[in-house]
Design an enzyme around this catalytic site. Structure first.
Site, PDB file in Angstrom:
ATOM      1  N   ASP A 305       0.851  -1.179   0.000  1.00 59.33           N
ATOM      2  CA  ASP A 305       0.000   0.000   0.000  1.00 59.33           C
ATOM      3  C   ASP A 305       0.899   1.246   0.000  1.00 59.33           C
ATOM      4  OD1 ASP A 305      -2.158   1.690   0.018  1.00 59.33           O
ATOM      5  OD2 ASP A 305      -3.122   0.819   1.780  1.00 59.33           O
ATOM      6  N   GLU A 497     -10.100   7.344   4.125  1.00 56.59           N
ATOM      7  CA  GLU A 497      -9.232   6.822   5.182  1.00 56.59           C
ATOM      8  C   GLU A 497      -9.019   7.802   6.347  1.00 56.59           C
ATOM      9  OE1 GLU A 497      -5.394   5.492   3.447  1.00 56.59           O
ATOM     10  OE2 GLU A 497      -6.485   5.878   1.611  1.00 56.59           O
TER      11      GLU A 497
HETATM   12  C1  BGC Z   1      -5.133   3.125   0.383  1.00 62.07           C
HETATM   13  C2  BGC Z   1      -5.355   2.093  -0.685  1.00 62.07           C
HETATM   14  C3  BGC Z   1      -5.221   2.713  -2.042  1.00 62.07           C
HETATM   15  C4  BGC Z   1      -3.885   3.407  -2.166  1.00 62.07           C
HETATM   16  C5  BGC Z   1      -3.686   4.100  -3.494  1.00 62.07           C
HETATM   17  C6  BGC Z   1      -3.867   3.910   0.156  1.00 62.07           C
HETATM   18  O1  BGC Z   1      -3.765   4.969   1.041  1.00 62.07           O
HETATM   19  O2  BGC Z   1      -5.088   2.498   1.654  1.00 62.07           O
HETATM   20  O3  BGC Z   1      -6.627   1.508  -0.517  1.00 62.07           O
HETATM   21  O4  BGC Z   1      -5.367   1.735  -3.024  1.00 62.07           O
HETATM   22  O5  BGC Z   1      -3.779   4.384  -1.160  1.00 62.07           O
HETATM   23  O6  BGC Z   1      -4.452   5.232  -3.608  1.00 62.07           O
HETATM   24  C1  BGC Z   2      -3.380   9.954  -1.945  1.00 58.55           C
HETATM   25  C2  BGC Z   2      -4.139   8.680  -1.775  1.00 58.55           C
HETATM   26  C3  BGC Z   2      -3.432   7.892  -0.774  1.00 58.55           C
HETATM   27  C4  BGC Z   2      -3.190   8.677   0.509  1.00 58.55           C
HETATM   28  C5  BGC Z   2      -2.405   7.891   1.496  1.00 58.55           C
HETATM   29  C6  BGC Z   2      -3.220  10.667  -0.634  1.00 58.55           C
HETATM   30  O1  BGC Z   2      -2.500  11.853  -0.808  1.00 58.55           O
HETATM   31  O2  BGC Z   2      -4.074  10.766  -2.841  1.00 58.55           O
HETATM   32  O3  BGC Z   2      -4.242   7.955  -2.963  1.00 58.55           O
HETATM   33  O4  BGC Z   2      -4.185   6.777  -0.516  1.00 58.55           O
HETATM   34  O5  BGC Z   2      -2.540   9.873   0.247  1.00 58.55           O
HETATM   35  O6  BGC Z   2      -2.083   8.619   2.648  1.00 58.55           O
END
Ligand code: BGC
Ligand code: BGC
Length: 622
Positions: A305, A497
């Protein structure tokens, strides 16, 4: 034919499409230097190569991704395809001309792309109890994704959301691992039947986040921004972890042959050997190399990830070595991709990572690249580009929305609404397509907006009553006409998230923090419900949210009909379809609906299970 044959004979064996994938992989592998192999194991982010794509060539990068909201300018299907093809040209300029694979979070349609069909988030699909519909939705998503360049999606989440305070609850098909496993038909929709990965309407799928992302205990997150559950620790025994978190990976690997697996940011702390010794999933050799690859026979590749290995204890070299040796094959390193490569190279040269491990990783990645047909068709097949956001695709999404609606309460048979009555529409989420799409739409955290092409719930209601009078007053300050029926659409504002965790940090838009995430109705929405239910002849409340929200008893008493609409996406008209009886209510709760926040985590099968509405609840209409 004869010409093609002789040309193929002259080409190097790995370039010969008549040979088996197995033969091509071993031929190519035998020609690669260690640097080239390490390059294949490396994934960078669009932003690092957008202005100048040459690092893809010089660093021999094997893959590029778009993070949430990481889009080309302008954000059109053509610009996406042009961008991916430009990156591809940089990859094909390397000595062995190995193509990149481009990955993106098409988690409910290709949400990053303006004009894409945006489907309900997984929790809504779980409510439909129709895995075949989820397969079709994934197929449309695959088509819209591949037609615009990317050949790989980081979906589906086969997470089992056990605590609805988790901000990723909506990415889950539900709280029951068996329900989640049934919805793995989505993998078939993405990848097509065996042997079809190279079709122009299919993408490689990813089962994520391996494993236990939905099983972390509240308050255990180790994230520095103040998340409360996401990136936390599942404190559990091996049996329960198997049932709740690992079991969905068995059919994902064996039956659906998922092409990639992404480890979870979370950790597991087994109770059998005492507490206080959690293992990061990105470092979990037993579960990645041992269980997933050796025992389950997973043949695809494991993608870390986003900076996931940075969370492993120790210095950078330790993080790189530990995660490679745990069995991760490709590394999502949006910015540190160069130092990842030099560090991994040094670790191999020092004998701390074996060549066997490197070869295993590269073999897995190349196998999927061959299966995707990238060596034969490295550039975007644009034949279906005009299908993006097409009427047929939106019609399917609208059907999925209607099927995902869960009718929780229906006093006096208020629903479906009979035509003829004046409709009074209120509430924060009646006319906000950004709110009804949720996170992972146009940006990482999503946002309130009217930018997404499609219909809001209000649009759908207006179209359904055709010409007859509708009053719209978000805060219900306009007078409620005598005898009218009230529809109050309440709910959450978008999050993804961490920022969606109850008690988590507040995302802000240009310095303005979003409402706190507490699984309660906002004061404004509560007031709108009170006003409308007091004055209207009948009142319907629709909850647009990524999870159950707490409805206080007194307020519930005022309400005639209550609907869980989840996060329907771009086709709000599907909500109106059930309201007006164009389609019946058939959805069932994919998660338990608690009475109070203090009941979380609450799940079917718990001792003293006493939710407001149980798992599986949902009234039907005709
Ligand atoms: C997320 C994933 C995602 C990845 C790419 C991560 O922060 O946990 O689910 O696929 O970012 O965007
Ligand atoms: C990105 C996401 C990623 C996340 C993780 C963001 O800046 O756009 O894709 O999952 O950071 O922390």
């Amino acid at each position: 034919m004869a010409d093609r044959r002789s040309a193929a004979r002259e080409a190097r064996p790995y370039e010969n499409a008549d040979l088996s994938v197995r033969a091509r992989v071993s031929d190519l592998l035998s020609r690669m230097t260690l640097e080239e192999k390490v390059g294949q194991m490396t994934q960078t982010e669009r932003g690092s190569v957008y202005d100048d794509a040459t690092p893809i060539t010089t660093w021999k990068v094997g893959s590029v991704l778009s993070g949430g909201g990481s889009v080309p300018t302008p954000n059109t299907p053509k610009a996406w395809a042009d961008m991916v093809d430009r990156f591809q040209r940089a990859a094909l300029a390397t000595r062995l001309r190995i193509p990149i694979v481009y990955g993106i979070d098409s988690v409910h349609g290709d949400g990053n792309m303006l004009g894409a069909t945006v489907f309900p988030h997984n929790i809504g699909l779980g409510a439909t109890r129709d895995p075949e519909l989820a397969r079709k939705a994934a197929h449309v998503t695959a088509e819209e994704t591949r037609a615009s360049g990317p050949q790989w999606t980081f979906a589906p989440c086969v997470c089992v959301a056990l605590d609805d305070r988790w901000g990723r609850t909506y990415e889950s098909f539900g709280e029951d691992p068996r329900l989640v496993a049934r919805f793995e038909k989505a993998i078939d929709g993405f990848q097509g039947p065996p042997g079809h990965l190279d079709d122009g309407d299919r993408v490689l799928a990813t089962a994520k986040h391996y494993a236990g992302d939905g099983d972390a205990d509240y308050g255990t997150s180790t994230n520095v921004d103040g998340y409360t559950i996401d990136q936390g620790i599942a404190v559990t025994n091996r049996r329960a972890f198997w049932r709740n978190s690992l079991s969905p990976y068995v059919p994902a690997v064996r039956r659906h042959k998922v092409g990639s697996v992404m480890p979870s940011y979370s950790s597991v702390d087994w109770t059998e050997d005492g507490l206080g010794n959690p293992i990061r999933m990105h470092a979990n050799r037993e579960l990645i190399s041992g269980l997933l690859k050796e025992k389950l026979g997973f043949r695809g590749f494991v993608i870390s990830d986003w900076q996931g290995i940075h969370h492993i204890p120790g210095d950078w070299a330790t993080q790189v070595r530990t995660s490679v040796n745990a069995g991760i094959d490709m590394f999502m390193e949006p910015t540190a991709y160069q130092s990842f490569e030099t560090t991994l190279l040094a670790e191999v040269n020092a004998g701390r990572v074996s060549m066997d491990r490197i070869d295993d990783a590269v073999r897995r990645i190349l196998r999927k690249k061959f299966e995707l047909g990238l060596f034969e068709h490295p550039f975007t097949d644009r034949t279906r580009i005009d299908e993006i956001g097409s009427r047929a695709h939106r019609a399917l999404a609208r059907r999925a929305v209607a099927k995902s609606q869960v009718l929780l309460k229906n006093r006096h048979r208020t629903l479906p609404l009979r035509p003829g009555r004046h409709v009074y529409v209120a509430g924060s989420n009646a006319d906000d397509i950004g709110n009804q799409a949720g996170g992972w739409t146009l940006s990482w955290q999503g946002g309130s907006s009217d930018e997404i092409p499609g219909t809001t719930i209000l649009d759908g209601i207006r179209a359904a009553v055709r010409g007859r009078n509708v009053t719209h007053s978000a805060d219900a300050s306009a007078p409620v006409p005598e005898g009218s029926v009230g529809v109050v659409v309440v709910g959450e504002t978008p999050y993804a998230e961490g920022f969606g965790d109850v008690g988590g940090p507040q995302w802000s838009d240009d310095g303005v923090p979003r409402p706190v995430k507490d699984m309660q109705l906002s004061a404004a929405d509560r007031l709108a419900v009170d006003r409308v239910c007091e004055a209207a002849a009948r009142c319907v409340v629709i909850v647009v949210s990524g999870r159950p929200l707490i409805i206080e008893r007194a307020q519930l008493e005022e309400v005639d009909a209550l609907v869980a609409a989840w996060l329907p996406g771009s086709e709000g008209a599907g909500v109106a379809d059930t309201l007006f009886g164009r389609r019946p209510f058939t959805g069932k709760l994919p998660v338990s609906w608690p009475r109070t926040l203090a009941q979380e985590p609450i799940n079917v099968g718990d001792r003293d299970y006493d939710p407001l509405y149980p798992f599986g609840w949902g009234l039907r209409t005709r």
